[in-house]
Write an enzyme that holds these catalytic residues in place. Sequence first.
Site, PDB file in Angstrom:
ATOM      1  N   SER A 124       0.744  -1.231   0.036  1.00 17.84           N
ATOM      2  CA  SER A 124       0.120  -0.205  -0.019  1.00 17.84           C
ATOM      3  C   SER A 124       1.023   1.338   0.096  1.00 17.84           C
ATOM      4  O   SER A 124       0.334   2.150  -0.577  1.00 17.84           O
ATOM      5  CB  SER A 124      -0.815  -0.066   1.275  1.00 17.84           C
ATOM      6  OG  SER A 124      -1.708  -0.992   1.285  1.00 17.84           O
ATOM      7  N   GLU A 157      -2.255   0.267 -10.537  1.00 15.93           N
ATOM      8  CA  GLU A 157      -1.164   1.239 -10.235  1.00 15.93           C
ATOM      9  C   GLU A 157       0.117   0.543 -10.244  1.00 15.93           C
ATOM     10  O   GLU A 157       0.495  -0.190  -9.459  1.00 15.93           O
ATOM     11  CB  GLU A 157      -1.174   2.146  -9.181  1.00 15.93           C
ATOM     12  CG  GLU A 157      -0.386   3.280  -8.673  1.00 15.93           C
ATOM     13  CD  GLU A 157      -0.953   4.120  -7.469  1.00 15.93           C
ATOM     14  OE1 GLU A 157      -1.124   3.359  -6.655  1.00 15.93           O
ATOM     15  OE2 GLU A 157      -0.487   5.100  -7.478  1.00 15.93           O
ATOM     16  N   ASN A 195      -2.701   5.899  -2.746  1.00  9.28           N
ATOM     17  CA  ASN A 195      -2.697   5.755  -1.109  1.00  9.28           C
ATOM     18  C   ASN A 195      -2.147   7.101  -0.554  1.00  9.28           C
ATOM     19  O   ASN A 195      -2.477   7.405   0.602  1.00  9.28           O
ATOM     20  CB  ASN A 195      -1.955   4.469  -0.803  1.00  9.28           C
ATOM     21  CG  ASN A 195      -3.042   3.429  -0.977  1.00  9.28           C
ATOM     22  OD1 ASN A 195      -4.332   3.634  -1.322  1.00  9.28           O
ATOM     23  ND2 ASN A 195      -2.525   2.234  -0.832  1.00  9.28           N
TER      24      ASN A 195
HETATM   25  P1  NAD Z   1      -4.467  -9.375   4.961  1.00  5.51           P
HETATM   26  O1  NAD Z   1      -4.310  -9.030   6.423  1.00  5.51           O
HETATM   27  O2  NAD Z   1      -6.045  -9.773   4.628  1.00  5.51           O
HETATM   28  O3  NAD Z   1      -3.541 -10.731   4.592  1.00  5.51           O
HETATM   29  C1  NAD Z   1      -2.157 -10.674   4.632  1.00  5.51           C
HETATM   30  C2  NAD Z   1      -1.901 -12.174   4.480  1.00  5.51           C
HETATM   31  O4  NAD Z   1      -0.469 -12.209   4.527  1.00  5.51           O
HETATM   32  C3  NAD Z   1      -2.199 -12.939   5.619  1.00  5.51           C
HETATM   33  O5  NAD Z   1      -3.061 -14.259   5.256  1.00  5.51           O
HETATM   34  C4  NAD Z   1      -0.993 -13.592   6.496  1.00  5.51           C
HETATM   35  O6  NAD Z   1      -1.290 -14.691   7.319  1.00  5.51           O
HETATM   36  C5  NAD Z   1      -0.165 -13.342   5.326  1.00  5.51           C
HETATM   37  N1  NAD Z   1       1.572 -13.414   5.764  1.00  5.51           N
HETATM   38  C6  NAD Z   1       1.908 -12.877   6.819  1.00  5.51           C
HETATM   39  N2  NAD Z   1       3.365 -13.146   6.766  1.00  5.51           N
HETATM   40  C7  NAD Z   1       3.546 -14.085   5.726  1.00  5.51           C
HETATM   41  C8  NAD Z   1       4.761 -14.861   5.481  1.00  5.51           C
HETATM   42  N3  NAD Z   1       5.622 -14.443   6.013  1.00  5.51           N
HETATM   43  N4  NAD Z   1       4.361 -15.711   4.482  1.00  5.51           N
HETATM   44  C9  NAD Z   1       3.318 -15.952   3.777  1.00  5.51           C
HETATM   45  N5  NAD Z   1       2.091 -15.272   4.144  1.00  5.51           N
HETATM   46  C10 NAD Z   1       2.305 -14.206   5.250  1.00  5.51           C
HETATM   47  O7  NAD Z   1      -3.711  -8.231   4.034  1.00  5.51           O
HETATM   48  P2  NAD Z   1      -4.266  -7.665   2.695  1.00  5.51           P
HETATM   49  O8  NAD Z   1      -5.416  -6.765   2.684  1.00  5.51           O
HETATM   50  O9  NAD Z   1      -4.385  -8.835   1.739  1.00  5.51           O
HETATM   51  O10 NAD Z   1      -2.957  -6.902   2.188  1.00  5.51           O
HETATM   52  C11 NAD Z   1      -1.753  -7.510   1.748  1.00  5.51           C
HETATM   53  C12 NAD Z   1      -0.879  -6.579   0.954  1.00  5.51           C
HETATM   54  O11 NAD Z   1      -1.520  -5.836  -0.012  1.00  5.51           O
HETATM   55  C13 NAD Z   1      -0.284  -5.367   2.165  1.00  5.51           C
HETATM   56  O12 NAD Z   1       0.858  -5.187   1.816  1.00  5.51           O
HETATM   57  C14 NAD Z   1      -1.351  -4.381   1.849  1.00  5.51           C
HETATM   58  O13 NAD Z   1      -0.831  -2.983   2.087  1.00  5.51           O
HETATM   59  C15 NAD Z   1      -1.784  -4.525   0.168  1.00  5.51           C
HETATM   60  N6  NAD Z   1      -2.834  -4.029  -0.173  1.00  5.51           N
HETATM   61  C16 NAD Z   1      -3.978  -4.099   0.197  1.00  5.51           C
HETATM   62  C17 NAD Z   1      -5.122  -3.716  -0.303  1.00  5.51           C
HETATM   63  C18 NAD Z   1      -6.402  -3.705   0.253  1.00  5.51           C
HETATM   64  O14 NAD Z   1      -7.666  -3.329   0.101  1.00  5.51           O
HETATM   65  N7  NAD Z   1      -6.798  -4.595   1.443  1.00  5.51           N
HETATM   66  C19 NAD Z   1      -5.228  -2.929  -1.341  1.00  5.51           C
HETATM   67  C20 NAD Z   1      -3.886  -2.874  -2.370  1.00  5.51           C
HETATM   68  C21 NAD Z   1      -2.726  -3.291  -1.665  1.00  5.51           C
END
Ligand code: NAD
Length: 291
Positions: A124, A157, A195
């Site tokens: 993000s 993006e 963001n």
């Molecule tokens: P989330 O909390 O739903 O999922 C994160 C996942 O990562 C979890 O299932 C967790 O168990 C896993 N994880 C943590 N450490 C790990 C490891 N060492 N190896 C493998 N898996 C591991 O979070 P999310 O919303 O899916 O966000 C994930 C990424 O995407 C973040 O960097 C976030 O900033 C980015 N992002 C999120 C959004 C959104 O709308 N939620 C949009 C764009 C980007």
Amino acid sequence: MGFTTVGVVGAGVMGTGLAQAVAQAGIGVVLVDTGDDVLDRARRRIDEGLRLHRLLARSRGEDGPAPDRAEVQRRIEYTIDLGALARADFVVENITEDVDLKRPVYERMDEVCPPGTVFAANTSVIPITAIGAMTGRPDAVLGMHFMNPVPMRPMVEVIRGHHTSEATVERGRALLDALGKEAVVVADSPGFVTNRVLMLTVNEAAFLVQEGVADAAQVDRLFRECFGHRMGPLETADLIGLDTILASVEGLHTAFADSKYRPCPLLRRMVAAGLLGRKSGRGFHVYDHAK
Ligand code: NAD
């Protein structure tokens, strides 16, 4: 050169949406997370996503065949072994927004994947140049900031880190092409374009609720009905996940050392209380069940 297998690391909100989109495009997926319980939940989420996909397509008047859920699921390998990424010809990392968690994952990916494999960070706010520096292949690392829900959002993006090569950007574009998505390519900066603006807006909206100027429903209604936005800032925050929002606002605060990014105390309190938005069933709004 096409894609046979795409590695997707992190099976949360974004990783499941991405795995679904890639598998629906006919490409194999290696989906990696840390535990079988998380992977079971991911399998259920993807099944639900495929069901929803059909309903939404119908509501838009589209009459294509329903995705064959069993067939799409067969293309996805669910695993806790990062070593399985050795077979992937492109990897998208979507783990928790925390540099200290991401670093060892990139170091391991760098060990197991052949030198040419491109790594895309779906972060993000974390600068892509800093992520590239966690690997021995910064030229093959780019940012691909997918939008949520991934299967339904046509725009991504794309971020060029300091060392990102043109070939890497083209490889990223090729993957998006295969997924039927388009890209706007921007330079590297914390929060990129979307963001840096969105997180500040969400944080300020949380301050308005905290101060009692308006409640969450009023804030969102004003944005929807005054500006024609499809969702207000707090509904959007619930969809993203308030833990991810807080981590992002904190990341911007650290990166820019500018007090305008100071996280709203209400946001901190909600995250501490487990009110994470849709994924926990309650955030600024209440949801029927956790997604
Ligand atoms: P989330 O909390 O739903 O999922 C994160 C996942 O990562 C979890 O299932 C967790 O168990 C896993 N994880 C943590 N450490 C790990 C490891 N060492 N190896 C493998 N898996 C591991 O979070 P999310 O919303 O899916 O966000 C994930 C990424 O995407 C973040 O960097 C976030 O900033 C980015 N992002 C999120 C959004 C959104 O709308 N939620 C949009 C764009 C980007």
